[in-house]
Design a protein around this motif. Structure first.
Motif: not given
Lengths: 250, 879
Positions: B196-199, B203-209, B345-348, B352-356
């Motif tokens: 789940p942590r990786r997911v 998600a955050l990576l895609f959100a940043l892109c 990045f780890e903190w965010l 941050v619920p980036a997956a949402a």
């Protein structure tokens, strides 16, 4: 006041303007007419000192327009055909800027501008960024800038192009007043009526040369249109459509 | 009867998307073409080129070229992105072993130390010791930031991991072919708590892109976001419904989305490849990038339309968005270049619920093959729904009209005047300077371009090069050079644009009664102050990070600071010379090569920061100031011709000619010395030969070039013509020169006598080593001083430099100025008498109008001074 003597400008092989000789005396209104591409703007740019004449000279009050540009500009007020202003500066700030460049302090610049602002009905727009002005408003603001330092010679490039009827009338009044006060006005126009009503003398530019110049009466006489209008003179002198309009003047 | 036929919305969208893509492609092609042709493009306009042939072939070549370029960028981007994605997949202990260095040693010692090794405990002990030695050196080198205990712990951890799990315990960080054997495992089995942590991280990576794509596309358009694009207004005159128009815009924005295709696509590809999706990775990545592009385009359409209905000026917001977009982009770069997963990045990812968020939904594709299969149609539906919703929002927002620009707003009478007069500004802050400051305060795009972009570029360098900052702070010389470079770089964006920034409003300055060069110089002075603040800030930052500098350090910082005002004027002068105010495209108004030239000169000055000798620094400072002056002389010559497309200023002898000739002489001399040095000619002889060679080459070349330039009355100005109006006859001129030279020599002898009687003064004048050795070979020295130097030096310093200065600062100042330059390029020991010689020679030259007179003066001086030196052993008297 203004002396153009054998003025010529070549762009490579193209001769935009050839051998223009004319003078504008103090207190005189002089209109330069001509079809599109006749060389009116080139002439104005040379007398504003941004183009170097290929031949002849342009002088204001004895000063050479090109080599002594800064000194000449002290005496000249200029209204370009399509004035462009800096983004993000308000009308009032532009006036202040121009005034400061003429050596007035901020208060004096605004005091000088105020009557012109009132006369050209710019009060409501003076606090607005000048890039957002309509074409006519920009022109009015540029006219204020040109009049700020009471120039001895006003150079107006198509002054009423884009102005509303009120402003056009005001501009005509201003031009007459300036002439009455002993200053000179030199302008280009396509409006033959305007030139006929307003000017003391008229020059007609055709193919880069002065095809005819003088008062309206002199022009009529020299071009042989009798009692015809300036329009008849213009078409006769510039030639291209003389045949179709000749009967009206004959 | 109109023949116009209705077309379907889909057809309209297709047409609009195609038009948008073609515009972008043509712009790209035009930019590439103009770069190749350079200045010849302007000439091509004058002479009509023959009709083009073979268009189809050219287009085919163009398509192949663009495809190859796109593939290359995709590949490079994927390599770059994979380094970030590996860190994202790794958790806990894995992170430690990502490092390239440790991985290399682990593979080498795997068979010796790994759990399956058959070596005896004795041999293993030995191997372990060897490995530790290697690792310790490596770690100390790479991680200067760790203290000794931390380094030791790190080495312990690596060795322990290697012994326990062998090479399997290590993952690879460096760019490597995808799907390499040692990738971080996605999951160690069912219920792995790290999944789940990786997911969340993906998600955050895609959100940043997605965020980068959205922010840059919103901020990036050339025109004010608040104004309706003229093309939209024009398109609205076609028989299309509002919805069709917005669908068309959406299609255009989807296709023309550089950030989606050059950032999101490589990131997605790297993610899916490392996740182990193999052949499915490319189609999935294309899907993800297209999905991002559609969602970003939809949001852009809705946001910009909605914003337009509320505000008419959004240039400032646009600038903020661009900067925000660049910052996110820098963050992505940071992620891929940092040694470990950055803490932010780890903190965010945790908080941050980036997956949402919409862009984060793409993380559904990485969990498992099953979930990816389910997610694909869901995501497609979602994108369609978002697009439909956004178009609907835009259509609703424009229900009462497409254009919202208010006309001239009604002001309040009276208030206007009060505001425009404003506060009583100090006298220096009037006219053009006040105008620029007002623009800077209001136009965020201008502010960002001049003040923030340079900082951002430097910041990216520091992020990408992670050890740079430590290295810079560790030595005062580096720190000073960096601070100088920061200020000088900032001047490229500001001072170099003093003229080009006036743009279409140049007529206002041209019709004002101020000399334009004075106005431009005042503007340059403003940037000199701002640039100095940047350098000061850079110095302060690096001193704060590093250590308190010693006396030598302070000198370096002072040299850096002293250079900035001079370089502000050099940048402004070069920029003004390189600006073509008649060029309609603002981005091409300043010729770029000139700015590279500026950077090269900056680099030359920066070397003087490293120089130990004060004299070198001083000479560099003087030469730079002189160059600034010479440039502005040229600017003054050119300004009347700025708006004239055909005329150029008449050629005149300028200070820049003298400077270039002097520099060319120094360069030739250095080159000749270096070449002769390797051929084994004797020391003194090679110095003499090099000097003579350089003198001949420089004199001949400069005379030829000046003659070719068509300068009127060149030989008269230089004082070498046979007949010169108002000049003395040659022999009387020479006689005056000899008298002047003798006078200067007497002064010099007195000065040296004074120096020798006061040893505590002599301390301040250092005699350079090569002169000492030269003085030992007296004959050579005498020939050089009497037979050669007077001729070439008088030609350079009196003929070119003095005359070049005289043209704009008057004779008296030119005498002093040229003498000062002449003195500054000589060793400090002789500076005072050489200055006197310069004054005397310039006087003789000006008085007689003959260069021979100045040469005679120099010759007489050298003969007396060198003669004394040769005759009295032990006295070192440099000329």
């Amino acid at each position: 006041m203004l002396e153009l003597c054998g003025l010529a400008k070549r762009y490579g092989d193209f001769e935009a303007v050839r051998d223009i000789t004319l003078s504008v005396r103090p207190g005189e209104l002089y209109a330069l007419l001509g079809p599109n591409g006749a060389g009116k703007t080139t002439t104005i740019r040379m007398l504003m000192g941004v183009l170097r004449p290929s031949g002849g000279s342009a002088r204001v009050d004895g000063l050479d327009c090109f080599s002594e540009r800064a000194a000449v500009m002290r005496k000249v007020g200029y209204l370009p055909d399509e004035p462009q202003f800096y983004d993000y500066l308000r009308g009032g700030e532009l006036l202040r800027f121009v005034g400061e460049m003429h050596g007035f302090d901020a208060r004096e610049a605004l005091e000088r501008a105020e009557p012109w602002i009132a006369r050209l009905s710019l009060e409501d727009a003076i606090d607005e960024f000048a890039v957002n002005y309509s074409k006519g408003m920009k022109k009015k603001l540029a006219l204020c800038c040109a009049l700020l330092h009471e120039p001895e010679l006003l150079v107006l490039d198509e002054p009423t192009n884009g102005l509303d009827p009120y402003a056009t009338r005001t501009l005509h009044e201003i031009a007459r007043e300036q002439a009455e006060a002993g200053r000179s006005v030199f302008f280009t126009t396509h409006l033959l009526d305007q030139a006929a009503r307003l000017c003391h003398r008229i020059g007609i530019l055709h193919g880069g040369r002065i095809a005819a110049q003088g008062t309206l009466a002199e022009l009529r006489e020299s071009s042989g249109v009798g009692a015809g209008s300036l329009e008849d003179v213009f078409f006769r002198v510039t030639g291209s459509r003389a045949e179709t309009t000749a009967p009206a003047g004959a | 009867m109109s023949r116009s036929r209705p077309i379907s919305t889909a057809r309209a969208v297709l047409l609009l998307g195609r038009v948008g893509w073609r515009r972008w492609r043509n712009r790209l092609a035009a930019r590439m073409r103009s770069r190749r042709k350079g200045t010849s493009a302007a000439r091509a306009d004058a002479a009509p080129t023959p009709a083009r042939t073979g268009t189809a072939r050219k287009r085919a070549i163009g398509i192949v070229g663009i495809t190859v370029l796109a593939l290359f960028m995709l590949l490079a981007g994927t390599f770059q992105a994979s380094s970030g994605v590996r860190k994202i997949f790794a958790t806990g202990q894995d992170l430690l072993f990502l490092r390239h260095g440790s991985y290399r040693y682990a593979t080498r010692y795997d068979t010796l130390l790994g759990p399956e090794s058959t070596r005896t405990p004795m041999q293993r002990k030995q191997d372990e010791r060897a490995l530790r030695g290697l690792l310790e050196r490596r770690v100390a080198q790479e991680y200067a930031t760790l203290d000794a205990a931390e380094q030791a712990d790190f080495v312990d951890a690596i060795v322990e991991q290697l012994e326990r799990r062998g090479e399997d315990g290590f993952a690879l960080d460096a760019p490597a072919p995808f799907g390499a054997r040692r990738e971080v495992r996605w999951s160690v089995g069912a219920g792995d708590p790290d999944v789940p942590r990786r997911v969340a991280r993906v998600a955050l990576l895609f959100a940043l892109c997605g965020l980068v794509a959205l922010l840059t596309s919103l901020g990036g358009s050339v025109q004010d976001l608040g104004k309706v694009d003229w093309s939209l207004e024009w398109l609205a005159s076609l028989p299309l419904s509002g919805r069709a128009l917005f669908w068309g815009k959406l299609a255009e924005y989807t296709l023309v989305a550089p950030m989606c295709w050059f950032v999101a696509l490589p990131v997605a590809l790297a993610t899916f490849l490392l996740r182990g999706w193999h052949a499915a990775a490319l189609p999935l990545a294309l899907f993800a990038a297209a999905w991002t592009a559609v969602v970003a385009a939809g949001l852009r359409v809705a946001l910009e339309t909605w914003l337009r209905t509320r505000f008419s000026h959004l240039k400032n917001l646009q600038a903020v968005l661009t900067i925000a977009g660049s910052l996110v982009f820098v963050a992505l770069l940071w992620l891929s270049n940092a040694p470990d997963l950055p803490a932010w990045f780890e903190w965010l990812a945790e908080h941050v619920p980036a997956a949402a968020t919409p862009f984060g939904h793409l993380a559904w594709l990485v969990d498992s093959p099953g979930s990816a299969l389910v997610a694909l149609p869901l995501l497609a539906l979602e994108a369609a729904a978002i697009a439909w919703l956004c178009v609907e929002v835009a259509a609703r927002a424009t229900a009462s009209g497409l254009v919202f620009q208010p006309g001239v707003r009604q002001g309040v009478r009276g208030a206007a005047r009060a505001r425009a007069i404003g506060d009583a500004a100090p006298s220096w802050m009037r006219g053009a300077l006040r105008k620029d400051l007002l623009l800077l305060a209001r136009d965020r795009a201008f502010l960002a371009q001049t003040l923030i972009v340079p900082l951002l570029v430097v910041a990216i360098q520091l992020v990408v090069n992670r050890h740079l900052l430590q290295l810079l702070a560790s030595r005062s010389n580096h720190a000073a050079a960096f601070a100088f470079a920061l200020g000088a770089y900032m001047l490229v964006f500001s001072a170099a644009t003093v003229l080009s920034i006036e743009g279409n409003s140049l007529w206002m300055l041209m019709s004002s009664p101020q000399p334009l060069d004075r106005v431009l110089r005042r503007k340059a002075a403003l940037w000199a102050v701002v640039g100095s603040l940047y350098t000061l800030g850079g110095c302060a930052l690096l001193i704060w990070i590093g250590h308190w500098p010693d006396a030598r350090g302070w000198t370096a910082f002072a040299t850096a600071l002293a250079g900035i005002p001079i370089y502000a004027f050099i940048a402004a002068g070069l920029g003004a010379l390189a600006t073509d105010p008649l060029e309609p495209d603002p981005q091409r108004r300043v010729a770029a090569p000139t700015l590279y030239l500026y950077m090269a000169i900056v680099a030359m000055y920066a070397t003087s920061i490293y120089a130990d000798s004060l004299h070198v620094k001083f000479v560099q400072l003087v030469l730079s100031a002189l160059l600034a002056y010479a440039l502005w002389q040229r600017v003054r010559d050119r300004i009347p011709y700025l708006l004239d497309p055909t005329e150029a200023p008449p050629p005149q002898l300028g200070l820049s000619d003298g400077l270039l000739a002097a520099l060319a002489f120094l360069a030739c001399n250095g080159l000749a010395l270096w070449m002769l040095g390797s051929t084994g000619v004797g020391d003194g002889q090679s110095v003499l030969l090099a000097f003579v060679l350089a003198a001949l080459v420089t004199t001949a070349a400069s005379l030829y070039l000046l003659y070719r330039a068509g300068i009127a009355g060149l030989t008269e100005t230089l004082g070498i013509a046979r007949r010169i109006d108002g000049a003395w006859r040659v022999w009387t001129g020479v006689a005056l020169g000899v008298v002047c030279g003798a006078a200067a020599a007497l002064m010099a002898l007195g000065y040296f006598a004074l120096l020798q009687s006061r040893p505590e003064w002599a301390r301040y004048v250092e005699i350079p080593k090569h002169l000492e050795s030269l003085a030992r070979e007296r004959a050579v020295f005498a020939i050089l001083a009497i037979g050669v130097a007077p001729f070439v030096e008088e030609y350079l310093f009196r003929g070119l430099v003095f005359r070049g200065m005289q043209r704009s600062i008057g004779t008296a100042w030119a005498v002093i100025g040229s003498a000062a330059v002449f003195a500054s390029v000589h060793p400090p020991a002789g500076a005072v008498p050489v200055f006197a010689l310069g004054v005397c020679a310039a006087f003789a030259f000006q008085r007689t109008g003959r260069l021979w007179s100045a040469i005679a003066c120099h010759l007489a001086y050298n003969a007396i001074v060198v003669g004394m030196a040769v005759l009295s052993p032990g006295a070192d008297v440099p000329t």
